[in-house]
Design a protein around this motif. Sequence first.
Motif, PDB file in Angstrom:
ATOM      1  N   MET B 268       0.847  -1.199   0.000  1.00 43.09           N
ATOM      2  CA  MET B 268       0.000   0.000   0.000  1.00 43.09           C
ATOM      3  C   MET B 268       0.882   1.249   0.000  1.00 43.09           C
ATOM      4  SD  MET B 268      -3.328   0.444  -0.070  1.00 43.09           S
ATOM      5  CE  MET B 268      -3.138   1.789  -1.249  1.00 43.09           C
ATOM      6  N   LYS B 269       1.921   1.222   0.805  1.00 44.85           N
ATOM      7  CA  LYS B 269       2.850   2.348   0.864  1.00 44.85           C
ATOM      8  C   LYS B 269       3.513   2.589  -0.504  1.00 44.85           C
ATOM      9  CE  LYS B 269       7.017   3.934   3.220  1.00 44.85           C
ATOM     10  NZ  LYS B 269       8.194   3.546   4.004  1.00 44.85           N
ATOM     11  N   ARG B 270       3.922   1.497  -1.123  1.00 41.86           N
ATOM     12  CA  ARG B 270       4.564   1.614  -2.437  1.00 41.86           C
ATOM     13  C   ARG B 270       3.610   2.317  -3.413  1.00 41.86           C
ATOM     14  NH1 ARG B 270       4.797  -0.021  -7.066  1.00 41.86           N
ATOM     15  NH2 ARG B 270       3.079  -1.511  -6.882  1.00 41.86           N
ATOM     16  N   ARG B 271       2.384   1.864  -3.408  1.00 33.61           N
ATOM     17  CA  ARG B 271       1.392   2.476  -4.315  1.00 33.61           C
ATOM     18  C   ARG B 271       1.140   3.936  -3.959  1.00 33.61           C
ATOM     19  NH1 ARG B 271      -3.452  -2.036  -4.998  1.00 33.61           N
ATOM     20  NH2 ARG B 271      -2.079  -3.847  -5.251  1.00 33.61           N
ATOM     21  N   ASN B 272       1.031   4.215  -2.657  1.00 30.99           N
ATOM     22  CA  ASN B 272       0.758   5.597  -2.239  1.00 30.99           C
ATOM     23  C   ASN B 272       1.933   6.516  -2.575  1.00 30.99           C
ATOM     24  OD1 ASN B 272      -1.882   5.321  -1.248  1.00 30.99           O
ATOM     25  ND2 ASN B 272      -1.143   4.514   0.716  1.00 30.99           N
ATOM     26  N   GLU B 273       3.143   6.007  -2.395  1.00 31.28           N
ATOM     27  CA  GLU B 273       4.317   6.818  -2.742  1.00 31.28           C
ATOM     28  C   GLU B 273       4.358   7.088  -4.248  1.00 31.28           C
ATOM     29  OE1 GLU B 273       7.440   5.835   0.888  1.00 31.28           O
ATOM     30  OE2 GLU B 273       7.563   4.645  -0.961  1.00 31.28           O
ATOM     31  N   ALA B 274       4.012   6.083  -5.004  1.00 34.23           N
ATOM     32  CA  ALA B 274       4.022   6.256  -6.463  1.00 34.23           C
ATOM     33  C   ALA B 274       2.980   7.291  -6.883  1.00 34.23           C
ATOM     34  CB  ALA B 274       3.769   4.909  -7.142  1.00 34.23           C
ATOM     35  N   LYS B 275       1.790   7.191  -6.298  1.00 35.59           N
ATOM     36  CA  LYS B 275       0.730   8.163  -6.628  1.00 35.59           C
ATOM     37  C   LYS B 275       1.158   9.573  -6.241  1.00 35.59           C
ATOM     38  CE  LYS B 275      -2.654   6.156  -4.299  1.00 35.59           C
ATOM     39  NZ  LYS B 275      -3.935   6.080  -3.564  1.00 35.59           N
ATOM     40  N   ALA B 276       1.667   9.716  -5.025  1.00 35.23           N
ATOM     41  CA  ALA B 276       2.042  11.046  -4.533  1.00 35.23           C
ATOM     42  C   ALA B 276       3.179  11.627  -5.378  1.00 35.23           C
ATOM     43  CB  ALA B 276       2.447  10.970  -3.063  1.00 35.23           C
ATOM     44  N   LYS B 277       4.094  10.766  -5.777  1.00 28.94           N
ATOM     45  CA  LYS B 277       5.240  11.233  -6.586  1.00 28.94           C
ATOM     46  C   LYS B 277       4.769  11.840  -7.907  1.00 28.94           C
ATOM     47  CE  LYS B 277       9.756   9.465  -8.303  1.00 28.94           C
ATOM     48  NZ  LYS B 277       9.920  10.605  -9.157  1.00 28.94           N
ATOM     49  N   VAL B 278       3.818  11.185  -8.517  1.00 28.58           N
ATOM     50  CA  VAL B 278       3.293  11.707  -9.791  1.00 28.58           C
ATOM     51  C   VAL B 278       2.803  13.143  -9.595  1.00 28.58           C
ATOM     52  CG1 VAL B 278       1.391  11.481 -11.467  1.00 28.58           C
ATOM     53  CG2 VAL B 278       2.664   9.441 -10.724  1.00 28.58           C
ATOM     54  N   LEU B 279       2.082  13.360  -8.520  1.00 34.93           N
ATOM     55  CA  LEU B 279       1.485  14.680  -8.296  1.00 34.93           C
ATOM     56  C   LEU B 279       2.540  15.706  -7.855  1.00 34.93           C
ATOM     57  CD1 LEU B 279      -1.038  16.332  -8.383  1.00 34.93           C
ATOM     58  CD2 LEU B 279      -1.819  15.215  -6.276  1.00 34.93           C
ATOM     59  N   TYR B 280       3.373  15.336  -6.897  1.00 34.09           N
ATOM     60  CA  TYR B 280       4.408  16.284  -6.432  1.00 34.09           C
ATOM     61  C   TYR B 280       5.421  16.577  -7.548  1.00 34.09           C
ATOM     62  CZ  TYR B 280       2.800  16.024  -1.548  1.00 34.09           C
ATOM     63  OH  TYR B 280       2.065  16.120  -0.385  1.00 34.09           O
ATOM     64  N   GLU B 348      -4.730   5.791 -11.595  1.00 25.93           N
ATOM     65  CA  GLU B 348      -5.205   6.482 -12.798  1.00 25.93           C
ATOM     66  C   GLU B 348      -5.957   7.767 -12.452  1.00 25.93           C
ATOM     67  OE1 GLU B 348      -8.093   4.009 -14.945  1.00 25.93           O
ATOM     68  OE2 GLU B 348      -9.619   4.847 -13.576  1.00 25.93           O
ATOM     69  N   GLY B 349      -6.528   7.827 -11.245  1.00 29.10           N
ATOM     70  CA  GLY B 349      -7.192   9.056 -10.809  1.00 29.10           C
ATOM     71  C   GLY B 349      -6.177  10.188 -10.717  1.00 29.10           C
ATOM     72  N   VAL B 350      -5.013   9.887 -10.200  1.00 27.32           N
ATOM     73  CA  VAL B 350      -3.963  10.894 -10.061  1.00 27.32           C
ATOM     74  C   VAL B 350      -3.369  11.220 -11.437  1.00 27.32           C
ATOM     75  CG1 VAL B 350      -1.748  11.439  -8.988  1.00 27.32           C
ATOM     76  CG2 VAL B 350      -3.466  10.147  -7.703  1.00 27.32           C
ATOM     77  N   ASP B 351      -3.123  10.198 -12.223  1.00 28.52           N
ATOM     78  CA  ASP B 351      -2.582  10.433 -13.574  1.00 28.52           C
ATOM     79  C   ASP B 351      -3.512  11.355 -14.357  1.00 28.52           C
ATOM     80  OD1 ASP B 351      -0.601   8.649 -12.882  1.00 28.52           O
ATOM     81  OD2 ASP B 351      -1.473   6.958 -13.991  1.00 28.52           O
ATOM     82  N   LYS B 352      -4.788  11.061 -14.276  1.00 31.74           N
ATOM     83  CA  LYS B 352      -5.749  11.858 -15.049  1.00 31.74           C
ATOM     84  C   LYS B 352      -5.880  13.267 -14.478  1.00 31.74           C
ATOM     85  CE  LYS B 352      -8.501   8.129 -17.003  1.00 31.74           C
ATOM     86  NZ  LYS B 352      -9.752   7.348 -16.879  1.00 31.74           N
ATOM     87  N   LEU B 353      -5.770  13.368 -13.166  1.00 29.62           N
ATOM     88  CA  LEU B 353      -5.810  14.700 -12.558  1.00 29.62           C
ATOM     89  C   LEU B 353      -4.637  15.542 -13.067  1.00 29.62           C
ATOM     90  CD1 LEU B 353      -6.871  16.848 -10.541  1.00 29.62           C
ATOM     91  CD2 LEU B 353      -5.406  15.778  -8.801  1.00 29.62           C
ATOM     92  N   VAL B 354      -3.467  14.952 -13.097  1.00 29.43           N
ATOM     93  CA  VAL B 354      -2.278  15.678 -13.565  1.00 29.43           C
ATOM     94  C   VAL B 354      -2.456  16.087 -15.038  1.00 29.43           C
ATOM     95  CG1 VAL B 354       0.173  15.372 -14.132  1.00 29.43           C
ATOM     96  CG2 VAL B 354      -0.667  14.786 -11.841  1.00 29.43           C
ATOM     97  N   ALA B 355      -2.986  15.191 -15.817  1.00 30.29           N
ATOM     98  CA  ALA B 355      -3.232  15.534 -17.235  1.00 30.29           C
ATOM     99  C   ALA B 355      -4.215  16.706 -17.319  1.00 30.29           C
ATOM    100  CB  ALA B 355      -3.779  14.315 -17.986  1.00 30.29           C
ATOM    101  N   PHE B 356      -5.242  16.652 -16.471  1.00 37.34           N
ATOM    102  CA  PHE B 356      -6.213  17.738 -16.450  1.00 37.34           C
ATOM    103  C   PHE B 356      -5.558  19.047 -16.006  1.00 37.34           C
ATOM    104  CE2 PHE B 356      -8.942  20.462 -13.942  1.00 37.34           C
ATOM    105  CZ  PHE B 356      -9.944  20.763 -14.855  1.00 37.34           C
ATOM    106  N   MET B 357      -4.717  18.970 -14.984  1.00 38.28           N
ATOM    107  CA  MET B 357      -4.036  20.168 -14.469  1.00 38.28           C
ATOM    108  C   MET B 357      -3.167  20.799 -15.559  1.00 38.28           C
ATOM    109  SD  MET B 357      -2.969  18.786 -10.647  1.00 38.28           S
ATOM    110  CE  MET B 357      -2.024  20.228 -10.125  1.00 38.28           C
ATOM    111  N   GLU B 358      -2.492  19.949 -16.291  1.00 38.27           N
ATOM    112  CA  GLU B 358      -1.595  20.453 -17.333  1.00 38.27           C
ATOM    113  C   GLU B 358      -2.409  21.129 -18.448  1.00 38.27           C
ATOM    114  OE1 GLU B 358       1.312  21.176 -17.541  1.00 38.27           O
ATOM    115  OE2 GLU B 358       1.867  21.196 -19.654  1.00 38.27           O
ATOM    116  N   GLN B 359      -3.499  20.498 -18.799  1.00 35.09           N
ATOM    117  CA  GLN B 359      -4.403  21.077 -19.796  1.00 35.09           C
ATOM    118  C   GLN B 359      -4.900  22.454 -19.324  1.00 35.09           C
ATOM    119  OE1 GLN B 359      -5.217  19.634 -22.696  1.00 35.09           O
ATOM    120  NE2 GLN B 359      -6.527  21.381 -23.264  1.00 35.09           N
ATOM    121  N   PHE B 360      -5.339  22.498 -18.076  1.00 36.48           N
ATOM    122  CA  PHE B 360      -5.848  23.746 -17.503  1.00 36.48           C
ATOM    123  C   PHE B 360      -4.749  24.815 -17.485  1.00 36.48           C
ATOM    124  CE2 PHE B 360      -6.825  26.701 -14.074  1.00 36.48           C
ATOM    125  CZ  PHE B 360      -8.188  26.936 -14.220  1.00 36.48           C
ATOM    126  N   ARG B 361      -3.541  24.368 -17.127  1.00 35.94           N
ATOM    127  CA  ARG B 361      -2.415  25.311 -17.086  1.00 35.94           C
ATOM    128  C   ARG B 361      -2.204  25.938 -18.466  1.00 35.94           C
ATOM    129  NH1 ARG B 361       2.620  25.836 -18.576  1.00 35.94           N
ATOM    130  NH2 ARG B 361       2.650  23.789 -19.579  1.00 35.94           N
TER     131      ARG B 361
END
Lengths: 365, 365
Positions: B268-280, B348-361
């Motif tokens: 779970m930690k591995r997954r959470n770190e991976a998700k957080a890394k994408v966003l940070y 994928e929720g985080v990946d898609k959020l980042v894609a959305f953020m970049e689009q918005f930017r």
Amino acid sequence: MARVYNFSAGPSMLPEAVLKTAQAELLDYHGSGMSVMEMSHRSKWFDEIIQNTEASLRRVLNIPDNYKVGFFQGGATQQFAMVPLNFLTTGTADYLVTGNFSKKAAEEAAKFGTARIAASSKDKNFTYIPDVKAIDYDPNASYIHICQNNTIFGTKYVDVPQVDGIPLVADMSSMICSEPVDVSKYGVIYFGVQKNVAPAGMAVAIVREDLLGKSAKGITPAQIPTMMNYTTLLEKDSMYNTPPCWCIYMTGLVMDYLEHEVGGLEEMKRRNEAKAKVLYDYLDSQDFYHNPVQKEYRSLMNVTFTSPDADTDKAFCAAATEAGFVNLKGHRLVGGMRASIYNAMPAEGVDKLVAFMEQFRKEHQ
Amino acid sequence: MARVYNFSAGPSMLPEAVLKTAQAELLDYHGSGMSVMEMSHRSKWFDEIIQNTEASLRRVLNIPDNYKVGFFQGGATQQFAMVPLNFLTTGTADYLVTGNFSKKAAEEAAKFGTARIAASSKDKNFTYIPDVKAIDYDPNASYIHICQNNTIFGTKYVDVPQVDGIPLVADMSSMICSEPVDVSKYGVIYFGVQKNVAPAGMAVAIVREDLLGKSAKGITPAQIPTMMNYTTLLEKDSMYNTPPCWCIYMTGLVMDYLEHEVGGLEEMKRRNEAKAKVLYDYLDSQDFYHNPVQKEYRSLMNVTFTSPDADTDKAFCAAATEAGFVNLKGHRLVGGMRASIYNAMPAEGVDKLVAFMEQFRKEHQ
Ligand SMILES: Cc1ncc(COP(=O)(O)O)c(C=O)c1O
Ligand SMILES: Cc1ncc(COP(=O)(O)O)c(C=O)c1O
Ligand SMILES: [Mg+2]
Ligand SMILES: [Mg+2]
Ligand SMILES: [Mg+2]
Ligand SMILES: [Mg+2]
């Protein structure tokens, strides 16, 4: 397996239609793309749910405008402490002890002041309710506390104490919404939701506004633990912290059901009286089973009875479970059997139970 | 509608598989003929549920045998009062204030004794965690209280205070089960379940046995409101009164999911770190959005960020909601945005959020 007839004293049956709605909406509430269990309590979705729940509760129970309604955690037992912490302003209150829960409420209040036992029906093992007009109330009591329906002993009040200037506080956990109640007779009504209203995990309190803003003698309102301070929690509309959202949602569904499927509490009362009559009439019509309660105080919700001896009680419960009538074992304080026939118990559940009882009687008498 | 990506800080997303199980079993749990919401808490059915829930929680969190585990009502906020009422034996405790909830915990404790602010990160608007080794702890403190992950400000502890003979009490509401924790470092761990564990309406406390049986200086254990007495409730295995059965059941389902679908908290930690890394990583890679937190203290669960100005923040949240990314508005104490990416938020929720953020930017920079 088919759904059983569940005579549990609480948590207890919920209307099947309500459960089906909850099931259908479980992953996606009204097109929100979320379960109610996942919603921010600060979202517009949940805001609508809690507002609608309060509004329909107010309509169903006909709650006057000068009463606040709040959703609390900790069950009815937490209310046992909250009531004295908030309302024991003179340092003493009158408790009427008519069973186990009213006794517990008094014991809890005694932590914070004097809980005077103004009357008790212990002398006859709680098989009746003391005459509320004949009680010597303490003129200095902050309030008079009753448990309006005694879940374990199967009794209920017919009249309730009415003393000028002394608010009546009632635990209605096991009879709320079973019949209309004149809220204006009470200062505070509270109930755990897990019998007639919703799954376990919440209590509702209905508090007359003029009682708020105070505290037990000897402490200030600021010394009450915040989660036990009615004033704070009611001022924040039950959102001081994260409320028990699912219980609030389920309460709303049950209120909708009561309002629109049943047609209100007068009709609910009619149905409950009819169900209870079937069972009490049967109990009175033979001499194998026995109900010990003085007739005028018999509960519409919790019907206790015994067979000739404890072994037969045991055999009865086992055979009943086998036949799909579950949780009929009486509370250990009373023994025997108890059929809790709350709102959600269908009439046919009681009819079939009586048929089963008669069959069992024939085989064992 | 399709299920949305729900970034709520709590209540928050639950694993879809868990919701589907709850849905499938809603009217008939394992052939019992009842909903879990209807079960007597004293029935064999529910007994198995609560025992299994505790057992799997113990396995998932690797809780040593000398700790008791209890299920409480009132959320984490009620724990804020219970901790001092039960454990403030010397009359004073050290509170580390690193955000809104640790401040509230300290304020609540101050009702019952001295809550000394041993350290605070208010000087930099709670964007870091004080060096726990550099703090002057009160040798007379009954305990040291921390909030291990600050939901609103998006920070988390890396090291935790360890002082010989002074138990550490931690609010883990917003990081429990997101990664392994060495329970033996703590005297008490508590958390509201509504972020990583279950629907709102319950807190879990994990209490080292030797701390039980006591009370705040100036009161006796018998003066603690019963529903706030850890000793009483833990001795009764969380069944002093009717527990929040549905929350306990849901907690069990989530623990099963963590244990058998995810494979435990290391994964779970591995997954959470991976998700957080994408966003940070994304937040650090451009200069339209900004995260204010000192890097080493960044939360894995709550990621705060701002756009160039408040109007753009507002436009961002509106556009995000439209696109199916909901509850991104930051807490009013911080402003801007906050993406809570708890266990149940898929990568994928985080990946898609980042894609959305970049689009918005691109559209707004
Ligand atoms: C009349 C009455 N009061 C209080 C309680 C205690 O309620 P809870 O378990 O919600 O604390 C019960 C529970 O059965 C009850 O029947
Ligand atoms: C870290 C933390 N502690 C305490 C709380 C308060 O929890 P509750 O609303 O269950 O009382 C929260 C709620 O968001 C939180 O995030
Ligand atoms: Mg009783
Ligand atoms: Mg209101
Ligand atoms: Mg915080
Ligand atoms: Mg145990």
